[in-house]
Write a protein that holds these residues in place. Sequence first.
Motif, PDB file in Angstrom:
ATOM      1  N   ILE A  19      11.752   0.050   7.265  1.00 23.45           N
ATOM      2  CA  ILE A  19      11.484   0.568   5.914  1.00 23.45           C
ATOM      3  C   ILE A  19      11.767   2.073   5.806  1.00 23.45           C
ATOM      4  N   GLY A  20      12.422   2.635   6.843  1.00 27.45           N
ATOM      5  CA  GLY A  20      12.937   3.997   6.709  1.00 27.45           C
ATOM      6  C   GLY A  20      12.156   5.097   7.393  1.00 27.45           C
ATOM      7  N   CYS A  21      11.257   4.765   8.310  1.00 27.96           N
ATOM      8  CA  CYS A  21      10.387   5.804   8.865  1.00 27.96           C
ATOM      9  C   CYS A  21      11.136   6.823   9.725  1.00 27.96           C
ATOM     10  N   LEU A  61       0.842  -1.185   0.000  1.00 27.33           N
ATOM     11  CA  LEU A  61       0.000   0.000   0.000  1.00 27.33           C
ATOM     12  C   LEU A  61       0.884   1.243   0.000  1.00 27.33           C
ATOM     13  N   VAL A  62       0.307   2.360  -0.376  1.00 27.56           N
ATOM     14  CA  VAL A  62       1.038   3.627  -0.408  1.00 27.56           C
ATOM     15  C   VAL A  62       0.515   4.518   0.717  1.00 27.56           C
ATOM     16  N   SER A  63       1.417   4.905   1.602  1.00 27.49           N
ATOM     17  CA  SER A  63       1.069   5.805   2.699  1.00 27.49           C
ATOM     18  C   SER A  63       1.427   7.236   2.310  1.00 27.49           C
ATOM     19  N   THR A  64       0.435   8.106   2.314  1.00 28.22           N
ATOM     20  CA  THR A  64       0.660   9.512   1.947  1.00 28.22           C
ATOM     21  C   THR A  64       0.101  10.455   3.001  1.00 28.22           C
ATOM     22  N   ARG A  65       0.004   9.997   4.220  1.00 28.19           N
ATOM     23  CA  ARG A  65      -0.625  10.813   5.261  1.00 28.19           C
ATOM     24  C   ARG A  65       0.260  11.978   5.706  1.00 28.19           C
ATOM     25  N   GLY A  66       1.559  11.786   5.756  1.00 25.34           N
ATOM     26  CA  GLY A  66       2.450  12.830   6.241  1.00 25.34           C
ATOM     27  C   GLY A  66       3.244  13.462   5.116  1.00 25.34           C
ATOM     28  N   PRO A  67       4.285  14.205   5.438  1.00 24.07           N
ATOM     29  CA  PRO A  67       5.128  14.824   4.403  1.00 24.07           C
ATOM     30  C   PRO A  67       5.867  13.802   3.553  1.00 24.07           C
ATOM     31  N   GLU A  68       6.052  12.604   4.090  1.00 23.72           N
ATOM     32  CA  GLU A  68       6.761  11.563   3.357  1.00 23.72           C
ATOM     33  C   GLU A  68       5.768  10.597   2.716  1.00 23.72           C
ATOM     34  N   THR A  69       6.247   9.913   1.682  1.00 19.83           N
ATOM     35  CA  THR A  69       5.485   8.855   1.035  1.00 19.83           C
ATOM     36  C   THR A  69       6.193   7.536   1.291  1.00 19.83           C
ATOM     37  N   TYR A  70       5.432   6.535   1.706  1.00 25.59           N
ATOM     38  CA  TYR A  70       6.015   5.235   2.007  1.00 25.59           C
ATOM     39  C   TYR A  70       5.256   4.125   1.303  1.00 25.59           C
ATOM     40  N   LEU A  71       5.988   3.141   0.804  1.00 25.48           N
ATOM     41  CA  LEU A  71       5.399   1.869   0.437  1.00 25.48           C
ATOM     42  C   LEU A  71       5.432   0.986   1.679  1.00 25.48           C
ATOM     43  N   VAL A  72       4.290   0.405   2.027  1.00 25.31           N
ATOM     44  CA  VAL A  72       4.200  -0.417   3.234  1.00 25.31           C
ATOM     45  C   VAL A  72       3.518  -1.737   2.889  1.00 25.31           C
ATOM     46  N   SER A  73       3.817  -2.755   3.677  1.00 28.73           N
ATOM     47  CA  SER A  73       3.201  -4.065   3.481  1.00 28.73           C
ATOM     48  C   SER A  73       2.034  -4.236   4.431  1.00 28.73           C
ATOM     49  N   VAL A  90      -1.811   4.641   8.629  1.00 32.87           N
ATOM     50  CA  VAL A  90      -2.919   5.332   9.296  1.00 32.87           C
ATOM     51  C   VAL A  90      -2.540   6.762   9.655  1.00 32.87           C
ATOM     52  N   ASN A  91      -1.335   6.965  10.191  1.00 31.39           N
ATOM     53  CA  ASN A  91      -0.975   8.271  10.749  1.00 31.39           C
ATOM     54  C   ASN A  91       0.165   8.984  10.023  1.00 31.39           C
ATOM     55  N   GLY A  92       0.853   8.317   9.120  1.00 24.20           N
ATOM     56  CA  GLY A  92       1.871   8.983   8.317  1.00 24.20           C
ATOM     57  C   GLY A  92       3.243   9.045   8.933  1.00 24.20           C
ATOM     58  N   GLN A  93       3.423   8.607  10.169  1.00 28.69           N
ATOM     59  CA  GLN A  93       4.743   8.604  10.781  1.00 28.69           C
ATOM     60  C   GLN A  93       4.773   7.594  11.917  1.00 28.69           C
TER      61      GLN A  93
END
Length: 316
Positions: free
Chosen positions: A117-119, A61-73, A85-88
């Motif tokens: 994964i780099g949070c 899934l793609v997390s775009t809640r915060g200033p960063e974008t993450y690919l997450v499993s 859920v919360n972006g960080q």
Amino acid sequence: MTSAPSSSAPPSTGIGPRRLVRKTLRVAATGLARALHWAGLERSASWRMAVFDAAPAGSVLVSTRGPETYLVSSGDRAIARELYVNGQFDFEKLQKVMRLLGPGFQPRLLLDIGANIGCICIAAVKRGLFERAMAFEPEPYNFSLLAANIHLNGLASRITPRNLALGARDGEQLVFELSKDNYGDHRISMGAQDGQFDEACRERITVPSESLDSQIEGDWPGCLIWMDTQGFEGYVLQGAARSLRERPPLVVEFWPYGMQRSGSYEALKHAVLQAGYTHFHDLELDEGPVPASEAGFDAVWQRLGTSGRFTDLLIQ
């Protein structure tokens, strides 16, 4: 010459019944998603939690809640879920550390050991807390997402990812046990004995391990070592004697259960005290600095017990 058989059926539209159903459902789903977006529901933490929980296990899934974008499993019910859920995840802890270090600390390099994964490293660099970072993550799937997330956030020139564990010596191959649903609890395995987190049932892989001293060259002022290695921290510090000579501040997860399983607690205390660190802050509490001593660390151990509770220490 033969001719094609005649038929009274209507001309084909080129779309079979199944394809037509799938196309209809896709159009309906797209319309619903747009409607929910317009309604602002995608900003609801409860809605995003429901989306994450409904995703098939192992989906990316793609997390775009915060200033960063993450690919997450979606298979990770801990860090990935929190990011989606919360972006960080744990960024407030890093901010607290920076406040405690104060203006006298000039941040340049973040060493993120057990980076997942780099949070931490991605947020720290992207938000301007540090100029650059090195991120160490031994588990291959986590590392693939870490590398992708670094590029996704435009930080390939400022964050160096390394797919290995850090330990007491160079050139080791260590057994790594994998949690089924908490990808932040993959850890070095020191035996097959079962425990509170189904350790005996975990898949095991082999990962390469080097010392921190072999990974860092030259002088590196303004360095913060951020370490979360699920109870293996003492052995990481054993392999960092040269790196600790200038006493860079350390943020270390302090998890008695994990340290008891790995046998690393005495190594942690010895490495910290041998390097000359003078005090630490228990980040779970707001009680000010505590003198760095065996008694001081033992008091934290006794407070937490070995049932699974943990805290993080800022050691200076």
